[in-house]
Design an enzyme around this catalytic site. Structure first.
Site, PDB file in Angstrom:
ATOM      1  N   MET A  93      12.737  24.252   2.322  1.00  0.00           N
ATOM      2  CA  MET A  93      12.048  23.407   1.341  1.00  0.00           C
ATOM      3  C   MET A  93      13.030  22.567   0.526  1.00  0.00           C
ATOM      4  O   MET A  93      12.803  21.383   0.288  1.00  0.00           O
ATOM      5  CB  MET A  93      11.203  24.281   0.402  1.00  0.00           C
ATOM      6  CG  MET A  93      10.321  23.451  -0.507  1.00  0.00           C
ATOM      7  SD  MET A  93       9.366  24.459  -1.650  1.00  0.00           S
ATOM      8  CE  MET A  93       8.261  25.321  -0.560  1.00  0.00           C
ATOM      9  N   LYS A 133       0.834  -1.207   0.000  1.00  0.00           N
ATOM     10  CA  LYS A 133       0.000   0.000   0.000  1.00  0.00           C
ATOM     11  C   LYS A 133       0.872   1.261   0.000  1.00  0.00           C
ATOM     12  O   LYS A 133       2.052   1.207   0.370  1.00  0.00           O
ATOM     13  CB  LYS A 133      -0.933  -0.018   1.208  1.00  0.00           C
ATOM     14  CG  LYS A 133      -0.222   0.060   2.545  1.00  0.00           C
ATOM     15  CD  LYS A 133      -1.190  -0.263   3.680  1.00  0.00           C
ATOM     16  CE  LYS A 133      -0.479  -0.167   5.023  1.00  0.00           C
ATOM     17  NZ  LYS A 133      -1.224  -0.846   6.081  1.00  0.00           N
ATOM     18  N   ARG A 142     -10.701  -0.070  14.832  1.00  0.00           N
ATOM     19  CA  ARG A 142     -10.562   0.818  13.688  1.00  0.00           C
ATOM     20  C   ARG A 142     -11.450   0.284  12.564  1.00  0.00           C
ATOM     21  O   ARG A 142     -12.344   0.963  12.102  1.00  0.00           O
ATOM     22  CB  ARG A 142      -9.084   0.887  13.269  1.00  0.00           C
ATOM     23  CG  ARG A 142      -8.809   1.864  12.154  1.00  0.00           C
ATOM     24  CD  ARG A 142      -7.339   1.891  11.786  1.00  0.00           C
ATOM     25  NE  ARG A 142      -6.865   0.598  11.283  1.00  0.00           N
ATOM     26  CZ  ARG A 142      -5.632   0.373  10.853  1.00  0.00           C
ATOM     27  NH1 ARG A 142      -4.717   1.328  10.893  1.00  0.00           N
ATOM     28  NH2 ARG A 142      -5.293  -0.823  10.405  1.00  0.00           N
ATOM     29  N   TYR A 176      16.191  29.905   8.791  1.00  0.00           N
ATOM     30  CA  TYR A 176      14.940  30.624   9.061  1.00  0.00           C
ATOM     31  C   TYR A 176      14.663  30.662  10.555  1.00  0.00           C
ATOM     32  O   TYR A 176      14.817  29.651  11.250  1.00  0.00           O
ATOM     33  CB  TYR A 176      13.766  29.908   8.386  1.00  0.00           C
ATOM     34  CG  TYR A 176      13.662  30.115   6.897  1.00  0.00           C
ATOM     35  CD1 TYR A 176      13.524  31.391   6.348  1.00  0.00           C
ATOM     36  CD2 TYR A 176      13.680  29.024   6.035  1.00  0.00           C
ATOM     37  CE1 TYR A 176      13.418  31.564   4.985  1.00  0.00           C
ATOM     38  CE2 TYR A 176      13.558  29.186   4.662  1.00  0.00           C
ATOM     39  CZ  TYR A 176      13.429  30.465   4.144  1.00  0.00           C
ATOM     40  OH  TYR A 176      13.319  30.631   2.804  1.00  0.00           O
TER      41      TYR A 176
HETATM   42  C1  LIG Z   1      -0.388  -1.929   6.728  1.00  0.00           C
HETATM   43  C2  LIG Z   1      -0.971  -3.219   7.143  1.00  0.00           C
HETATM   44  C3  LIG Z   1      -0.147  -4.340   7.403  1.00  0.00           C
HETATM   45  C4  LIG Z   1       1.353  -4.253   7.407  1.00  0.00           C
HETATM   46  O1  LIG Z   1       1.779  -3.667   8.607  1.00  0.00           O
HETATM   47  P1  LIG Z   1       3.332  -3.507   8.984  1.00  0.00           P
HETATM   48  O2  LIG Z   1       3.316  -2.989  10.360  1.00  0.00           O
HETATM   49  O3  LIG Z   1       3.894  -2.518   8.019  1.00  0.00           O
HETATM   50  O4  LIG Z   1       3.943  -4.849   8.830  1.00  0.00           O
HETATM   51  C5  LIG Z   1      -0.766  -5.538   7.681  1.00  0.00           C
HETATM   52  N1  LIG Z   1      -2.123  -5.637   7.733  1.00  0.00           N
HETATM   53  C6  LIG Z   1      -2.925  -4.584   7.514  1.00  0.00           C
HETATM   54  C7  LIG Z   1      -4.394  -4.762   7.606  1.00  0.00           C
HETATM   55  C8  LIG Z   1      -2.383  -3.345   7.224  1.00  0.00           C
HETATM   56  O5  LIG Z   1      -3.193  -2.301   7.024  1.00  0.00           O
END
Ligand SMILES: *Cc1c(COP(=O)(O)O)cnc(C)c1O
Length: 365
Positions: free
Chosen positions: A309, A35, A131, A261
């Site tokens: 930046m 992802k 969640r 800055y």
């Molecule tokens: C992002 C995610 C993972 C991977 O998590 P890591 O901590 O990066 O290994 C696994 N399962 C779900 C549902 C996730 O959203």
């Protein structure tokens, strides 16, 4: 001449980390989590490098999955949040995307859809993260609706996500696991067959007694530890991403003079300052504190003054000879992103993931 700020992605480190993941899992199936553009590493390149060695990929949305298909990736791809809209279901079926269902609306839509072939479905259960996911009781009920339905490939996958696997002393993880195992047993009693998926990186590395059919490593593949403490296995991971640039200016300032800055850094002695071509426009955190480590020619120096930046400034007074064009590593193989993150009130996950497009990526085989 081009701007020297760049990201180096070391695919041999990715393979090394995959081996560690395989050892943690002793032969169980690996669903590599890609992802958010593979946590900033480039989803297509990472998928190409991993595809021969993992069972599936996971992403967060159909857009991310389509990007992989368009690049010729043929593996099964799991959508971790499922469909955001029921109109996506047909595309999921055509493209061999597997879907998470985490609420009853998604399950209603799935059951109502007219599909010509069954979809692989992962039922997400909330065992304590609060969640996403069905409560354990709702899951028990909803799974009976999915069982043997013609839109749903059997066996279904029962999944959950751990809230605190990175905290190795927490009882929370064991409590989540106990709830999950109880539900799994109920489902097995009613349906005869089910697959399971639990482990993220923290669970794989820190909780060897928690096992399921398909684990879902993310951050560990990219070579960062999910733990804030030293850990014998995590410490063998190799960071895949290095953010590098070069020194583009050097000056000497007198004691009492200020840098950057807001004049937040004051020289307490005669000081040599190197200016580096990298800044918050390149994913380096603007809130990194004075004193954040920066490697100049492989030697540790300290950030001095606010990050701009496109540039930042480093105190190189105590370093050997430094010249314009010398190499700088902001994080990577020789300076762990988690350490840099700790100076910016964040975690390595965020630093690598928010890498902007403007920083060119160079892939090493
Ligand atoms: C992002 C995610 C993972 C991977 O998590 P890591 O901590 O990066 O290994 C696994 N399962 C779900 C549902 C996730 O959203």
């Amino acid at each position: 001449m081009s701007r020297p700020a760049k990201v180096i992605i070391d695919l041999s480190a990715l393979q090394h980390n995959l081996h560690i993941a395989q050892q943690c899992q002793s032969g169980r199936n690996i669903v590599a989590v890609l992802k958010a553009n593979a946590y900033g590493h480039g989803a297509i390149e990472v998928a190409q490098s991993l595809q021969a060695h993992v069972s599936k990929f996971a992403v967060s949305s159909i857009e991310e999955a389509i990007q992989l298909r368009e690049a010729g990736i043929e593996k099964s791809i799991l959508l971790l949040e499922g469909c955001f809209n029921s109109s996506e279901l047909h595309l999921c079926q055509q493209q061999h995307f597997e879907i998470v269902v985490h609420n009853t609306k998604q399950i209603d839509d799935l059951i109502a859809a007219e599909l010509s072939a069954p979809l692989a479905v992962w039922v997400k259960v909330d065992t304590g993260m609060h969640r996403l996911g069905l409560s354990v009781d709702d899951a028990r009920e909803q799974i009976l609706r999915l069982h043997l339905h013609s839109n749903i490939a059997q066996p279904i996958v029962l999944m959950t996500h751990m809230a605190s696997a990175d905290l190795l002393e927490e009882e929370y993880t064991s409590a989540q696991y106990a709830q999950f195992i109880k539900l799994k047993q109920d489902v097995l009693d009613h349906m005869g067959d089910v697959l399971t998926s639990i482990e993220n990186s923290g669970t794989m590395l820190g909780w060897p007694n928690i096992v399921s059919d398909m684990c879902r490593p993310g951050i560990m593949l990219y070579g960062l530890s999910p733990f804030s403490q030293p850990h014998n296995v995590s410490d063998q991971l190799r960071p895949v991403m290095s953010l590098v640039s070069e020194v583009i200016a050097i000056r000497t300032i007198e004691a009492g003079e200020k840098v950057g800055y807001g004049s937040t850094w004051t020289a307490h002695r005669r000081t040599r300052i190197a200016t580096v071509a990298i800044g918050y426009g390149d994913g380096y955190p603007r809130n990194a504190k004075n004193g954040t480590p920066v490697l100049v020619n492989g030697e540790r120096a300290e950030l001095a003054g606010r990050v701009s930046m496109d540039m930042l400034t480093v105190d190189i007074t105590d370093l050997g000879e430094v010249a314009i064009g010398d190499s700088v590593e902001l994080w990577g193989q020789n300076l762990n992103a988690n350490e840099v993150a700790s100076y910016a009130d964040t975690i390595g996950y965020e630093l690598v993931t928010r890498m902007p497009i403007r920083v060119p990526k160079h892939y090493l085989p």
